[in-house]
Design a protein around this motif. Sequence first.
Motif, short mmCIF file in Angstrom:
data_model
loop_
_atom_site.label_atom_id
_atom_site.label_comp_id
_atom_site.label_asym_id
_atom_site.label_seq_id
_atom_site.Cartn_x
_atom_site.Cartn_y
_atom_site.Cartn_z
N GLY A 20 -82.93 7.28 29.47
CA GLY A 20 -81.75 7.24 30.61
C GLY A 20 -79.75 7.65 29.95
N CYS A 21 -80.67 7.76 28.37
CA CYS A 21 -79.52 8.40 27.84
C CYS A 21 -79.14 9.65 27.24
CB CYS A 21 -79.97 8.33 26.38
SG CYS A 21 -78.36 7.66 25.08
N ALA A 22 -78.39 9.83 27.31
CA ALA A 22 -77.86 11.65 26.75
C ALA A 22 -77.10 11.66 26.43
CB ALA A 22 -77.02 12.14 28.41
N CYS A 23 -76.74 10.87 24.68
CA CYS A 23 -75.80 11.00 23.81
C CYS A 23 -76.42 12.32 23.16
CB CYS A 23 -75.37 9.88 23.29
SG CYS A 23 -77.41 9.19 21.87
N ALA A 24 -75.93 12.37 22.01
CA ALA A 24 -76.35 14.10 20.84
C ALA A 24 -77.44 13.78 20.79
CB ALA A 24 -74.95 14.24 20.53
N VAL A 25 -78.01 12.61 19.83
CA VAL A 25 -79.28 11.95 19.32
C VAL A 25 -80.42 12.34 20.34
CG1 VAL A 25 -80.09 10.75 17.24
CG2 VAL A 25 -77.84 11.10 17.22
N CYS A 26 -80.00 11.62 21.64
CA CYS A 26 -81.23 11.20 22.33
C CYS A 26 -81.89 13.22 23.12
CB CYS A 26 -81.04 10.47 23.69
SG CYS A 26 -81.24 9.02 23.02
N ARG A 27 -80.55 13.41 22.51
CA ARG A 27 -80.83 15.13 23.70
C ARG A 27 -81.07 15.81 22.26
NH1 ARG A 27 -76.32 17.79 25.17
NH2 ARG A 27 -75.04 15.80 24.93
N CYS A 233 -81.56 3.04 15.58
CA CYS A 233 -80.18 3.43 17.22
C CYS A 233 -80.60 4.87 16.94
CB CYS A 233 -80.17 1.95 17.71
SG CYS A 233 -78.89 2.24 16.92
N HIS A 234 -79.87 5.42 18.32
CA HIS A 234 -79.53 6.40 18.99
C HIS A 234 -77.72 6.84 18.27
CE1 HIS A 234 -78.14 5.27 22.88
NE2 HIS A 234 -77.90 4.34 21.82
N ASP A 235 -77.27 5.94 17.38
CA ASP A 235 -76.27 6.41 16.97
C ASP A 235 -76.37 6.90 15.56
OD1 ASP A 235 -75.47 4.57 18.77
OD2 ASP A 235 -74.81 2.77 17.56
ZN LIG Z 1 -78.68 8.00 22.73
#
Ligand SMILES: [Zn+2]
Length: 262
Positions: A20-27, A233-235
């Motif tokens: 459910g995350c659309a941050c830069a790292v997740c994408r 994590c995605h940070d």
């Molecule tokens: Zn993310």
Amino acid sequence: MQATLTVLGSGTSMGVPTIGCACAVCRSSDPHDRRTRPSIMLSYRDPGDNDRHVLIDTTPDFREQALREHITQLDAVLYTHTHADHILGIDDLRPLTYHHKPGRMPLYATPRNCEFLRNMFRYIFEADYKFGGLPLVELKPIEGAVELFGARFEPVTVIHGETPILGFRFGSAAYLTDHSSVPPDSLAKLRDLDILFLDALRYKPHPTHSTVEQSLEIVAEVKPKRAFFTHICHDLPHEATNAALPPGVQLSYDGMKLEFEI
Ligand SMILES: [Zn+2]
Ligand SMILES: [Zn+2]
Ligand SMILES: [Zn+2]
């Protein structure tokens, strides 16, 4: 003995990308930014000249990790603690346990964690299935160091929020995941390491996990030849974070392999 450490997973409990995350790292399109749940495998040749493979933790991603790394044999599992991201892949040990017949694959954990695993997975340990379909495993409580196939695995207690859990030292390497602090007695067990794995969730403080800054302090204190961060994590974007880390310290990534003396 020469050994290989394979990083099966380098991600935090929710994995990266996070659902459910659309941050830069997740994408991100960088494969290093895809992190499955945290686990490593140690591979070495025992004194009897047999290949041995020891796993630390069975994550919910164990099946994918085992397929990706072409794992065909597993001789033992060591558990750090019983949080979901470290144990839920236990059922996928099943095909690898069949090679242990008529014995069972040993699972090493503290007595308290053995009890937890027995209760959590009653269908395995109190089974009355007539037709198989269960992992053939047995719990082995450990109070201290355990020797597995000629290699010594020494528990290193770390503090995970308010709970003491285990990391492990094996030869010239150590793997500490899920710690918010490492007590002085345990730091003393981490001298003269070639390789040290540490939890580094993100930059922002967290009640149960170490930050990049806190883990860099541990590195400065125990001075391993090389340090690798995990439970990420995605940070933390892989490339940009690595570029900012001091020499000898890197983010680990899924599929990373390192050679060391066990
Ligand atoms: Zn993310
Ligand atoms: Zn964890
Ligand atoms: Zn945990």
